[in-house]
Design a protein around this motif. Sequence first.
Motif, short mmCIF file in Angstrom:
data_model
loop_
_atom_site.label_atom_id
_atom_site.label_comp_id
_atom_site.label_asym_id
_atom_site.label_seq_id
_atom_site.Cartn_x
_atom_site.Cartn_y
_atom_site.Cartn_z
N SER A 170 0.82 -1.21 0.00
CA SER A 170 0.00 0.00 0.00
C SER A 170 0.85 1.26 0.00
O SER A 170 0.53 2.24 -0.68
CB SER A 170 -0.93 0.01 1.22
N LEU A 171 1.94 1.22 0.73
CA LEU A 171 2.82 2.38 0.76
C LEU A 171 3.49 2.59 -0.59
O LEU A 171 3.59 3.72 -1.10
CB LEU A 171 3.89 2.21 1.85
N LEU A 172 3.91 1.50 -1.23
CA LEU A 172 4.56 1.63 -2.53
C LEU A 172 3.58 2.13 -3.59
O LEU A 172 3.94 2.94 -4.45
CB LEU A 172 5.14 0.27 -2.95
N VAL A 173 2.33 1.69 -3.52
CA VAL A 173 1.32 2.20 -4.45
C VAL A 173 1.14 3.70 -4.26
O VAL A 173 1.08 4.47 -5.23
CB VAL A 173 -0.02 1.47 -4.25
N ALA A 174 1.07 4.14 -3.00
CA ALA A 174 0.92 5.58 -2.73
C ALA A 174 2.09 6.37 -3.28
O ALA A 174 1.92 7.45 -3.87
CB ALA A 174 0.79 5.79 -1.22
N LEU A 175 3.30 5.85 -3.15
CA LEU A 175 4.49 6.53 -3.67
C LEU A 175 4.47 6.58 -5.19
O LEU A 175 4.82 7.61 -5.79
CB LEU A 175 5.74 5.82 -3.17
N CYS A 176 4.06 5.49 -5.82
CA CYS A 176 4.02 5.45 -7.28
C CYS A 176 2.97 6.40 -7.85
O CYS A 176 3.11 6.88 -8.97
CB CYS A 176 3.73 4.03 -7.76
N ARG A 177 1.93 6.65 -7.10
CA ARG A 177 0.89 7.57 -7.57
C ARG A 177 1.34 9.02 -7.50
O ARG A 177 0.72 9.88 -8.13
CB ARG A 177 -0.37 7.39 -6.72
N ASP A 186 1.79 11.86 7.46
CA ASP A 186 0.33 11.81 7.53
C ASP A 186 -0.28 11.61 6.14
O ASP A 186 -1.26 10.86 5.99
CB ASP A 186 -0.22 13.10 8.14
N GLN A 187 0.29 12.26 5.13
CA GLN A 187 -0.21 12.08 3.77
C GLN A 187 -0.03 10.64 3.30
O GLN A 187 -0.93 10.05 2.70
CB GLN A 187 0.51 13.03 2.81
N LEU A 188 1.12 10.08 3.57
CA LEU A 188 1.40 8.70 3.17
C LEU A 188 0.46 7.72 3.86
O LEU A 188 -0.03 6.77 3.26
CB LEU A 188 2.85 8.34 3.44
N LEU A 189 0.22 7.97 5.14
CA LEU A 189 -0.69 7.08 5.87
C LEU A 189 -2.09 7.16 5.29
O LEU A 189 -2.74 6.13 5.07
CB LEU A 189 -0.70 7.46 7.35
N SER A 190 -2.55 8.37 5.01
CA SER A 190 -3.89 8.56 4.45
C SER A 190 -4.00 7.97 3.06
O SER A 190 -4.96 7.26 2.74
CB SER A 190 -4.23 10.05 4.41
N MET A 191 -3.02 8.21 2.21
CA MET A 191 -3.05 7.70 0.84
C MET A 191 -2.99 6.17 0.82
O MET A 191 -3.63 5.52 -0.01
CB MET A 191 -1.89 8.28 0.03
N SER A 192 -2.26 5.59 1.74
CA SER A 192 -2.15 4.15 1.79
C SER A 192 -3.47 3.50 2.19
O SER A 192 -3.87 2.47 1.65
CB SER A 192 -1.05 3.72 2.77
#
Length: 243
Positions: A170-177, A186-192
């Motif tokens: 989930s974290l890697l998907v958020a980074l790729c987006r 906080d943004q990474l946690l929410s996006m994940s």
Amino acid sequence: MNATAQTHVLIVDDDESMRELVSDYLADNEMRVTALASGRDLFATIDREAIDLVILDLKLPGEDGMQLARGVRERATVPIILLTGRNEEADRVMGLELGADDYVTKPFSPRELLARVRAVLRRYQVQATLPERDNARRAFRFAGWELNLRTRRLRSPDGADVELSNGEFSLLVALCRAPQRVLSRDQLLSMSRLHEAEVYDRTVDVQVRRLRLKLEADPGQPALLVTERGAGYRFACEVETLY
């Protein structure tokens, strides 16, 4: 797998010499090729792999090429190039009506096929910017890596599968987006969480550290997942999106 051979083409043709000719020529032009002798494993391959383009022979022995083309179109927005005979105008018309993107008449030169492959891929890259396709992503590619969203599989530049936990995925998907953007914890946690991952029971920093161990050549000096002091993290690479 060659890390530079990112475009993945699937060819389905019962003619072994034709498969080898096309596979070798596309590989020489920095494309990855999967070749099938029949449509038996076509759909399973599309479901399992992040395919950029399908080259499909309509005249497969004992199989309905039109049904196969229709099945590909129903499964994904992956572009399709049909291989047809010189006197098969009706098949070409029907194939295009089913949603195929182009056709090549046998016999053909590998150079002509490559030009058509590139032209079709360029059209799809333009279409991929449309907002309505935002939720249709199939995979991300970055720095030779490939993250398949359907199978949740991460493939390394040398072709090895790398296991990811739910949190890491989930974290890697958020980074790729959001490549090249500085994202706070906080943004990474929410996006994940938008990807329906399990609720984190560890900090984002721990997940980042684990991802670095799997992605970075030197986790102590990360080149992909970079820390921006006082701000968060940045995925410092170009990311290609497959639809």
